[in-house]
Enzyme design. Structure first.
Site, PDB file in Angstrom:
ATOM      1  N   ASN A 294     -32.756  14.245 -29.164  1.00  0.00           N
ATOM      2  CA  ASN A 294     -33.702  14.397 -28.011  1.00  0.00           C
ATOM      3  C   ASN A 294     -33.200  13.653 -26.770  1.00  0.00           C
ATOM      4  O   ASN A 294     -33.035  12.505 -26.697  1.00  0.00           O
ATOM      5  CB  ASN A 294     -35.134  14.004 -28.277  1.00  0.00           C
ATOM      6  CG  ASN A 294     -36.146  14.612 -27.490  1.00  0.00           C
ATOM      7  OD1 ASN A 294     -35.735  15.572 -26.624  1.00  0.00           O
ATOM      8  ND2 ASN A 294     -37.479  14.156 -27.653  1.00  0.00           N
TER       9      ASN A 294
ATOM     10  N   HIS B 175     -50.854  15.261 -35.176  1.00  0.00           N
ATOM     11  CA  HIS B 175     -51.198  14.470 -34.150  1.00  0.00           C
ATOM     12  C   HIS B 175     -52.661  15.032 -33.329  1.00  0.00           C
ATOM     13  O   HIS B 175     -52.810  16.190 -33.152  1.00  0.00           O
ATOM     14  CB  HIS B 175     -50.354  14.624 -32.789  1.00  0.00           C
ATOM     15  CG  HIS B 175     -48.849  14.132 -33.024  1.00  0.00           C
ATOM     16  ND1 HIS B 175     -47.956  13.908 -32.182  1.00  0.00           N
ATOM     17  CD2 HIS B 175     -48.573  13.931 -34.427  1.00  0.00           C
ATOM     18  CE1 HIS B 175     -46.803  13.409 -32.777  1.00  0.00           C
ATOM     19  NE2 HIS B 175     -47.277  13.200 -34.094  1.00  0.00           N
TER      20      HIS B 175
ATOM     21  N   ARG C 221     -52.878  11.649 -36.704  1.00  0.00           N
ATOM     22  CA  ARG C 221     -52.519  10.423 -35.911  1.00  0.00           C
ATOM     23  C   ARG C 221     -53.350  10.393 -34.649  1.00  0.00           C
ATOM     24  O   ARG C 221     -53.242  11.618 -34.058  1.00  0.00           O
ATOM     25  CB  ARG C 221     -50.995  10.488 -35.507  1.00  0.00           C
ATOM     26  CG  ARG C 221     -50.281   9.607 -34.723  1.00  0.00           C
ATOM     27  CD  ARG C 221     -48.938   9.475 -34.456  1.00  0.00           C
ATOM     28  NE  ARG C 221     -48.934  10.269 -32.873  1.00  0.00           N
ATOM     29  CZ  ARG C 221     -47.927  10.286 -32.176  1.00  0.00           C
ATOM     30  NH1 ARG C 221     -46.931   9.801 -32.546  1.00  0.00           N
ATOM     31  NH2 ARG C 221     -47.944  10.929 -31.033  1.00  0.00           N
TER      32      ARG C 221
ATOM     33  N   TYR D 102     -48.210   7.220 -23.618  1.00  0.00           N
ATOM     34  CA  TYR D 102     -47.449   7.734 -24.689  1.00  0.00           C
ATOM     35  C   TYR D 102     -48.203   8.618 -25.541  1.00  0.00           C
ATOM     36  O   TYR D 102     -49.483   8.170 -26.045  1.00  0.00           O
ATOM     37  CB  TYR D 102     -46.616   6.774 -25.433  1.00  0.00           C
ATOM     38  CG  TYR D 102     -46.129   7.456 -26.704  1.00  0.00           C
ATOM     39  CD1 TYR D 102     -44.971   8.295 -26.703  1.00  0.00           C
ATOM     40  CD2 TYR D 102     -46.924   7.222 -27.907  1.00  0.00           C
ATOM     41  CE1 TYR D 102     -44.316   9.009 -27.844  1.00  0.00           C
ATOM     42  CE2 TYR D 102     -46.423   8.040 -28.998  1.00  0.00           C
ATOM     43  CZ  TYR D 102     -45.514   8.699 -28.974  1.00  0.00           C
ATOM     44  OH  TYR D 102     -44.978   9.493 -30.173  1.00  0.00           O
TER      45      TYR D 102
ATOM     46  N   ASP E  72     -49.523   5.292 -33.338  1.00  0.00           N
ATOM     47  CA  ASP E  72     -48.080   5.134 -33.153  1.00  0.00           C
ATOM     48  C   ASP E  72     -48.187   4.185 -31.797  1.00  0.00           C
ATOM     49  O   ASP E  72     -48.682   4.554 -30.588  1.00  0.00           O
ATOM     50  CB  ASP E  72     -47.286   6.364 -32.741  1.00  0.00           C
ATOM     51  CG  ASP E  72     -45.717   6.305 -32.400  1.00  0.00           C
ATOM     52  OD1 ASP E  72     -45.571   4.894 -32.372  1.00  0.00           O
ATOM     53  OD2 ASP E  72     -45.167   7.089 -32.393  1.00  0.00           O
TER      54      ASP E  72
ATOM     55  N   HIS F 181     -45.447   2.955 -30.503  1.00  0.00           N
ATOM     56  CA  HIS F 181     -44.037   3.323 -29.899  1.00  0.00           C
ATOM     57  C   HIS F 181     -43.357   2.050 -28.965  1.00  0.00           C
ATOM     58  O   HIS F 181     -43.225   2.047 -27.975  1.00  0.00           O
ATOM     59  CB  HIS F 181     -44.543   4.504 -28.741  1.00  0.00           C
ATOM     60  CG  HIS F 181     -43.526   5.426 -28.659  1.00  0.00           C
ATOM     61  ND1 HIS F 181     -42.530   5.489 -27.709  1.00  0.00           N
ATOM     62  CD2 HIS F 181     -43.193   6.422 -29.659  1.00  0.00           C
ATOM     63  CE1 HIS F 181     -41.906   6.719 -28.040  1.00  0.00           C
ATOM     64  NE2 HIS F 181     -42.172   7.382 -29.244  1.00  0.00           N
TER      65      HIS F 181
ATOM     66  N   GLU G 104     -47.704   2.435 -36.629  1.00  0.00           N
ATOM     67  CA  GLU G 104     -46.197   2.646 -36.489  1.00  0.00           C
ATOM     68  C   GLU G 104     -45.445   2.242 -35.266  1.00  0.00           C
ATOM     69  O   GLU G 104     -46.199   1.760 -34.134  1.00  0.00           O
ATOM     70  CB  GLU G 104     -46.274   4.274 -36.174  1.00  0.00           C
ATOM     71  CG  GLU G 104     -44.775   4.747 -36.108  1.00  0.00           C
ATOM     72  CD  GLU G 104     -44.895   6.344 -35.836  1.00  0.00           C
ATOM     73  OE1 GLU G 104     -45.798   6.934 -36.320  1.00  0.00           O
ATOM     74  OE2 GLU G 104     -43.889   6.765 -35.183  1.00  0.00           O
TER      75      GLU G 104
ATOM     76  N   GLU H 116     -38.145   5.487 -36.938  1.00  0.00           N
ATOM     77  CA  GLU H 116     -37.703   6.799 -36.715  1.00  0.00           C
ATOM     78  C   GLU H 116     -36.546   6.764 -35.648  1.00  0.00           C
ATOM     79  O   GLU H 116     -35.826   7.787 -35.646  1.00  0.00           O
ATOM     80  CB  GLU H 116     -38.818   7.636 -35.818  1.00  0.00           C
ATOM     81  CG  GLU H 116     -39.303   7.064 -34.625  1.00  0.00           C
ATOM     82  CD  GLU H 116     -40.320   7.822 -33.829  1.00  0.00           C
ATOM     83  OE1 GLU H 116     -41.366   8.073 -34.400  1.00  0.00           O
ATOM     84  OE2 GLU H 116     -40.350   7.967 -32.553  1.00  0.00           O
TER      85      GLU H 116
ATOM     86  N   ARG I 236     -39.784   5.329 -41.766  1.00  0.00           N
ATOM     87  CA  ARG I 236     -39.693   6.714 -41.127  1.00  0.00           C
ATOM     88  C   ARG I 236     -38.338   7.478 -40.800  1.00  0.00           C
ATOM     89  O   ARG I 236     -38.334   8.242 -40.296  1.00  0.00           O
ATOM     90  CB  ARG I 236     -40.508   6.571 -39.904  1.00  0.00           C
ATOM     91  CG  ARG I 236     -41.943   6.239 -40.233  1.00  0.00           C
ATOM     92  CD  ARG I 236     -42.921   6.234 -38.994  1.00  0.00           C
ATOM     93  NE  ARG I 236     -42.621   7.149 -37.829  1.00  0.00           N
ATOM     94  CZ  ARG I 236     -42.908   8.449 -38.033  1.00  0.00           C
ATOM     95  NH1 ARG I 236     -43.215   9.001 -39.082  1.00  0.00           N
ATOM     96  NH2 ARG I 236     -42.735   9.290 -36.768  1.00  0.00           N
TER      97      ARG I 236
ATOM     98  N   HIS J 166     -40.364  10.880 -40.040  1.00  0.00           N
ATOM     99  CA  HIS J 166     -40.408  11.634 -38.626  1.00  0.00           C
ATOM    100  C   HIS J 166     -40.267  12.992 -38.557  1.00  0.00           C
ATOM    101  O   HIS J 166     -39.526  13.769 -39.348  1.00  0.00           O
ATOM    102  CB  HIS J 166     -39.435  10.801 -37.745  1.00  0.00           C
ATOM    103  CG  HIS J 166     -39.412  11.110 -36.165  1.00  0.00           C
ATOM    104  ND1 HIS J 166     -38.183  11.101 -35.311  1.00  0.00           N
ATOM    105  CD2 HIS J 166     -40.415  11.382 -35.460  1.00  0.00           C
ATOM    106  CE1 HIS J 166     -38.623  11.218 -34.196  1.00  0.00           C
ATOM    107  NE2 HIS J 166     -39.813  11.568 -34.119  1.00  0.00           N
TER     108      HIS J 166
ATOM    109  N   ASP K 290     -38.955  17.607 -31.657  1.00  0.00           N
ATOM    110  CA  ASP K 290     -37.445  17.529 -31.257  1.00  0.00           C
ATOM    111  C   ASP K 290     -36.762  17.541 -32.469  1.00  0.00           C
ATOM    112  O   ASP K 290     -35.738  17.663 -32.532  1.00  0.00           O
ATOM    113  CB  ASP K 290     -37.234  16.341 -30.186  1.00  0.00           C
ATOM    114  CG  ASP K 290     -37.848  15.047 -30.889  1.00  0.00           C
ATOM    115  OD1 ASP K 290     -39.037  14.736 -30.850  1.00  0.00           O
ATOM    116  OD2 ASP K 290     -37.136  14.335 -31.465  1.00  0.00           O
TER     117      ASP K 290
ATOM    118  N   GLU L 251     -44.675  13.681 -41.061  1.00  0.00           N
ATOM    119  CA  GLU L 251     -45.323  13.930 -40.153  1.00  0.00           C
ATOM    120  C   GLU L 251     -45.055  15.382 -39.896  1.00  0.00           C
ATOM    121  O   GLU L 251     -44.008  15.906 -40.072  1.00  0.00           O
ATOM    122  CB  GLU L 251     -44.778  13.132 -39.204  1.00  0.00           C
ATOM    123  CG  GLU L 251     -45.024  13.554 -37.654  1.00  0.00           C
ATOM    124  CD  GLU L 251     -44.438  12.616 -36.492  1.00  0.00           C
ATOM    125  OE1 GLU L 251     -43.299  11.810 -36.769  1.00  0.00           O
ATOM    126  OE2 GLU L 251     -44.991  12.643 -35.341  1.00  0.00           O
TER     127      GLU L 251
ATOM    128  N   TRP M  40     -39.977   2.238 -23.925  1.00  0.00           N
ATOM    129  CA  TRP M  40     -40.852   3.585 -23.986  1.00  0.00           C
ATOM    130  C   TRP M  40     -41.091   3.722 -25.337  1.00  0.00           C
ATOM    131  O   TRP M  40     -40.940   3.481 -26.463  1.00  0.00           O
ATOM    132  CB  TRP M  40     -40.101   4.685 -23.376  1.00  0.00           C
ATOM    133  CG  TRP M  40     -40.661   5.726 -23.488  1.00  0.00           C
ATOM    134  CD1 TRP M  40     -41.990   6.294 -22.316  1.00  0.00           C
ATOM    135  CD2 TRP M  40     -40.832   6.910 -24.195  1.00  0.00           C
ATOM    136  NE1 TRP M  40     -42.429   7.257 -22.851  1.00  0.00           N
ATOM    137  CE2 TRP M  40     -42.002   7.899 -24.031  1.00  0.00           C
ATOM    138  CE3 TRP M  40     -39.857   7.120 -25.293  1.00  0.00           C
ATOM    139  CZ2 TRP M  40     -42.230   9.066 -24.630  1.00  0.00           C
ATOM    140  CZ3 TRP M  40     -40.019   8.311 -26.058  1.00  0.00           C
ATOM    141  CH2 TRP M  40     -41.227   9.183 -25.672  1.00  0.00           C
TER     142      TRP M  40
END
Ligand code: KDG
Ligand code: MG
Length: 402
Positions: A37, A122, A147, A159, A210, A212, A236, A262, A283, A312, A316, A339, A402
């Site tokens: 991605n 999600h 999630r 996010y 998550d 992130h 996560e 991931e 993951r 994961h 993407d 997922e 991020w």
């Protein structure tokens, strides 16, 4: 048997995907996902300029030797670009081998270890009410694991929260856009979200979250502790995991199960996490970690330490990766969860596939190979469009994870 062609196909049916198609002198072909991605073209170049020329003429049956050739032989080992390119070759070769054997890939791996594959989807919303609505909708579709992400009061864009009705798609602008982050606001709000979800939907549903990579270890420890009453399936990517040791601190403080990986691309990224039992779910998935040949090593290693898989599976990761992952999930003894973020109808049309969804569970299908194909004519109608992931800044302007 010889490889006579290896073509890199780039298409953007709503988002970018890179696919490698390897053709043999016996007319059998296999495909592998090579999508990274926001860095798609780097993998295209790595494949087209370096790996493909050295692949032509090789015997596609020698999957292991080809893997070792491109891993050890490259001198420059690991890294997301190289391991994604290598994964695409590996998955295409497994696809060919399974087609030659006239077997679905999971049979070649050792047969199925379960009847159906538990997946999570999600649910997200800009505020608590819309998040509860999203959980309700996911439950209505039959998901038993969800999630939950929610907009944070006082933070404009969070996010995991989609803009409109469509699936959340973070790579949403040509060059990176900027999002804002406040750890304080996030930590104060998230336990409230899970309290509300449990109150509304009870205990009979798996909940995941998550982070992130946004927290420090001690902050992650606090969150894990505060989420304990809501019995999450996992928390996560609580912290960036370059420093695997940092999970020790989180682990000392909380019984909330931890998932990570991931962004990992090699067994060396998670060796300490696994052997010290600092995580519960790994993951790392097929497309970004060297394909089936390498992820199988990670999963086997993880099984020795009671760590289970939780691949994961955001949008993407193309349907080609999803197909291969589902065959793997069907077989792998230490399976945890998969997922699933639904691809659009347009994406599914470009990648016809045998895998099937039914009320929260998948099966990979019985088609020989991994069961996913690419409609090249249709793919050609959707030219590549650069799209970048956002960056994140604290309210004072400091660049953050991020
Ligand atoms: O490419 C990045 C996305 O796949 C990622 O942000 C999604 O974290 C993610 C997840 O758990 O699906
Ligand atoms: Mg994630």
């Amino acid at each position: 048997m010889k490889i006579v062609d290896a073509k890199v196909i780039v298409t953007c049916p709503g988002r970018n995907f890179v696919t490698l198609k390897i053709t043999t002198d016996q007319g059998i072909y296999g495909i592998g996902d090579a999508t990274l991605n926001g860095r798609e073209k780097a993998v295209v170049s790595y494949l087209e300029d370096y790996l493909v020329p050295a692949l032509i003429g090789r015997d596609p049956q020698q999957i292991e030797d080809i893997w070792q050739f491109f891993y050890r032989g490259a001198y420059w080992r690991r890294g997301p670009v190289g391991m994604t390119a290598l994964a695409a070759i590996d998955v295409a070769l497994w696809d060919i081998k399974a087609k030659m054997a006239n077997m679905p890939l999971y049979q070649l791996l050792g047969g199925k270890s379960r009847e159906r594959i538990l997946t999570y989807t999600h649910a997200n919303g800009k505020d608590l009410d819309s998040t509860l609505d999203a959980v309700r909708k996911a439950k209505e579709k039959g998901y038993q694991a969800i999630r939950v992400q929610c907009g944070i009061p006082g933070i404009e864009k969070t996010y995991g929260v989609a803009k409109g009705e469509k699936s959340y798609e973070p790579a949403d602008s040509d060059l990176p856009s900027t999002e804002m982050w406040s750890t304080e606001k996030y930590l104060n709000f998230i336990p409230e979200v899970f309290a509300a979800v449990r109150k509304e939907f009870g205990r009979d549903i798996h909940l995941l979250h998550d982070v992130h990579h946004r927290l420090t270890p001690i902050e992650a420890a606090r969150l894990g502790k505060e989420l304990e009453p809501f019995h999450l399936f996992w928390m996560e990517d609580a912290v960036p995991a370059e420093n695997q040791e940092s999970f020790k601190l989180i682990r000392q403080h909380t019984t909330t199960p931890l998932a990570v990986g991931e962004v990992f691309n090699s067994i060396h990224d998670c060796r300490e996490l696994i052997q010290n039992q600092l995580i519960d779910y790994i993951r790392t998935t097929i497309v970004h970690a060297g394909g089936i040949s390498h992820v199988r090593r990670i999963a086997d290693f993880a099984s020795l330490f009671n760590v289970r898989t939780g691949f994961h599976g955001a949008t993407d990761l193309s349907p080609v990766c999803m197909g291969a992952a589902l065959h793997f999930d069907y077989w792998v003894p230490n399976f945890g969860i998969q997922e699933h973020m639904a691809h659009s109808a347009q994406m599914d049309e470009v990648f016809p596939h045998a895998y099937q969804f039914e009320r929260g569970f998948f099966t990979p299908g019985e088609t020989p190979g991994h069961g996913v194909d690419i409609d090249e004519k249709l793919a050609a109608k959707y030219p590549y469009k650069r799209a970048s992931l956002p960056v994140n800044r604290l309210e004072d302007g400091t660049l953050w994870h991020w």
